[in-house]
Design a protein around this motif. Structure first.
Motif, short mmCIF file in Angstrom:
data_model
loop_
_atom_site.label_atom_id
_atom_site.label_comp_id
_atom_site.label_asym_id
_atom_site.label_seq_id
_atom_site.Cartn_x
_atom_site.Cartn_y
_atom_site.Cartn_z
N VAL A 1 0.83 -1.20 0.00
CA VAL A 1 0.00 0.00 0.00
C VAL A 1 0.87 1.25 0.00
CG1 VAL A 1 -1.68 1.33 1.35
CG2 VAL A 1 -1.95 -1.16 1.11
N ALA A 2 1.93 1.25 0.79
CA ALA A 2 2.79 2.42 0.91
C ALA A 2 4.12 2.17 0.21
CB ALA A 2 3.04 2.74 2.38
N GLN B 1 -4.25 6.11 -0.98
CA GLN B 1 -5.62 5.89 -0.52
C GLN B 1 -6.35 4.89 -1.41
OE1 GLN B 1 -6.80 6.71 2.30
NE2 GLN B 1 -5.31 8.24 2.99
N LEU B 2 -6.07 4.92 -2.71
CA LEU B 2 -6.67 3.96 -3.63
C LEU B 2 -6.23 2.54 -3.28
CD1 LEU B 2 -8.24 3.20 -6.21
CD2 LEU B 2 -6.13 3.65 -7.51
N LEU B 3 -4.93 2.36 -3.05
CA LEU B 3 -4.42 1.04 -2.68
C LEU B 3 -4.97 0.60 -1.33
CD1 LEU B 3 -0.73 1.43 -3.89
CD2 LEU B 3 -2.48 -0.06 -4.88
N ALA B 4 -5.13 1.54 -0.42
CA ALA B 4 -5.71 1.21 0.88
C ALA B 4 -7.15 0.73 0.71
CB ALA B 4 -5.66 2.43 1.79
N TRP C 1 -8.43 -0.71 -1.92
CA TRP C 1 -8.41 -2.05 -2.51
C TRP C 1 -7.99 -3.10 -1.50
CZ3 TRP C 1 -5.65 -0.45 -7.71
CH2 TRP C 1 -6.60 0.13 -8.55
N ALA C 2 -7.05 -2.75 -0.64
CA ALA C 2 -6.63 -3.70 0.41
C ALA C 2 -7.82 -4.07 1.29
CB ALA C 2 -5.51 -3.10 1.26
N THR C 3 -8.61 -3.08 1.64
CA THR C 3 -9.80 -3.34 2.47
C THR C 3 -10.85 -4.12 1.69
OG1 THR C 3 -9.38 -1.28 3.69
CG2 THR C 3 -11.59 -2.24 3.85
N GLU C 4 -11.07 -3.71 0.44
CA GLU C 4 -12.09 -4.35 -0.39
C GLU C 4 -11.80 -5.83 -0.60
OE1 GLU C 4 -13.73 -4.00 -5.02
OE2 GLU C 4 -12.67 -2.31 -4.08
N TYR C 5 -10.53 -6.18 -0.77
CA TYR C 5 -10.16 -7.58 -1.05
C TYR C 5 -9.64 -8.30 0.20
CZ TYR C 5 -10.83 -6.48 -5.95
OH TYR C 5 -11.38 -6.11 -7.16
N ASP C 6 -9.80 -7.68 1.35
CA ASP C 6 -9.40 -8.29 2.61
C ASP C 6 -7.94 -8.74 2.58
OD1 ASP C 6 -9.72 -9.15 5.23
OD2 ASP C 6 -10.39 -11.16 4.65
N TRP D 1 4.06 5.31 5.59
CA TRP D 1 2.96 5.19 6.55
C TRP D 1 1.77 4.49 5.90
CZ3 TRP D 1 -1.29 7.71 4.64
CH2 TRP D 1 -1.05 8.71 3.68
N LEU D 2 1.02 3.78 6.71
CA LEU D 2 -0.19 3.10 6.24
C LEU D 2 -1.43 3.89 6.66
CD1 LEU D 2 0.27 -0.74 6.94
CD2 LEU D 2 0.11 0.39 4.71
N PRO D 3 -2.40 4.05 5.77
CA PRO D 3 -3.68 4.63 6.18
C PRO D 3 -4.30 3.82 7.31
CG PRO D 3 -3.51 4.56 3.78
CD PRO D 3 -2.35 3.79 4.32
N GLU D 4 -5.07 4.50 8.16
CA GLU D 4 -5.56 3.88 9.40
C GLU D 4 -6.49 2.69 9.16
OE1 GLU D 4 -7.30 6.81 11.90
OE2 GLU D 4 -5.42 7.89 12.26
N ASN D 5 -7.17 2.65 8.03
CA ASN D 5 -8.14 1.58 7.80
C ASN D 5 -7.50 0.29 7.30
OD1 ASN D 5 -7.54 3.02 5.38
ND2 ASN D 5 -9.28 2.06 4.37
N VAL D 6 -6.18 0.26 7.15
CA VAL D 6 -5.48 -0.90 6.61
C VAL D 6 -4.84 -1.69 7.76
CG1 VAL D 6 -3.60 -1.69 5.12
CG2 VAL D 6 -5.01 0.26 4.45
#
Length: 276
Positions: A219-220, A230-233, A235-240, A263-268
């Motif tokens: 992601v980062a 944020q786009l990669l974050a 997708w990471a959430t969408e595809y678990d 840094w990683l976005p908080e939702n990842v």
């Protein structure tokens, strides 16, 4: 308590980096990195040296490798993290990959000779510590004055569609994931936005990677915009998928540095939670 700085994608002279494993870890220490993975291309030859230096400098070291794969006639890189480097299956796979890379290197040299670059393999070999890669040919072309920089070497000679490009029969993604898992590691889709494909194709790649058992996605990375991260974050959430971070550092330069802005976005969910 200060958060740890992670960099889980870096290269040494064991593949196409310019720093030895020892020098790489020393630079990581200078950059304040707490956790480092060495992920050379289809090679684990530098792990022992890097781990020893990391232990001396108080850096947590994670075994890594970046496996070249083929998907839909495209080269895709899969990073393995936290595996047992003595795994016979993984070792056999990397040996096969090294043979493929060697045959490719010889074929590239033949093509370079046809465009007037003689003794290219020997010249590139002198710049390599292990298998010869396209990066070593690029450096050799700069050295002999054929091009002014490595990017120009790829643009003029070595990229897909150019006169000296040679396609390789790399392993497929499911096989790479399976061998990483058999060695006790996690499989990560490396730098997704660097592949020249539309978002629709990228989402197909990510979806199939997940179906095949993939664990995480980078992601980062270096040189991203906030929107790209944020786009990669998303997708990471969408595809678990777990989120990984990596500079893909190869050599000291102004735009890519070990551990910088990873840094990683908080939702990842960070991949290191599964490596612990």
């Amino acid at each position: 308590m200060t958060e740890k700085i992670y960099d889980l994608h870096s290269h040494s002279t064991a593949s196409d980096g310019t720093l030895t494993p020892t020098e790489l870890v020393q630079r990581a220490a200078q950059q304040g990195i707490n956790v480092l993975a060495l992920t050379d291309h289809d090679s684990i030859a530098g792990l022992a040296e890097a781990r020893m230096t990391a232990n001396e400098l108080g850096i947590e070291f994670i075994n890594g490798v970046e496996i070249s794969t083929e998907w839909e006639n495209r080269g895709i890189h899969i990073v393995g993290l936290g595996f047992d480097e003595t795994s016979p299956n993984l070792t056999a796979l990397l040996h096969k990959q090294a043979e493929t890379r060697h045959h490719r290197a010889l074929a590239i040299a033949e093509k370079l000779e046809k465009v007037g670059v003689e003794n290219a393999f020997e010249g590139a070999k002198n710049l390599a510590n292990g298998e010869v890669t396209r990066a070593h040919y690029a450096r050799y072309l700069v050295q002999i004055g054929k091009v002014s920089n490595e990017a120009q070497a790829f643009k003029k000679y070595l990229s897909q569609g150019k006169s000296c490009y040679v396609k390789s029969a790399w392993v497929d993604i499911p096989t790479a994931i399976q061998n990483i898992h058999q060695a006790g590691g996690l499989a990560v889709l490396a730098h997704p936005l660097r592949y020249t494909m539309t978002n629709r194709w990228l989402k197909r790649l990510i979806g199939e990677f997940k179906e095949w058992g993939g664990d995480g996605i980078e992601v980062a990375g270096a040189g991203q915009t906030v929107d790209q991260r944020q786009l990669l974050a998303r997708w990471a959430t969408e595809y678990d998928l777990l989120g990984s971070v990596g500079s893909d550092f190869h050599y000291p330069c102004g735009w890519i540095e070990l551990g910088r802005s990873l840094w990683l976005p908080e939702n990842v969910t960070p991949i290191w939670q599964a490596l612990a």
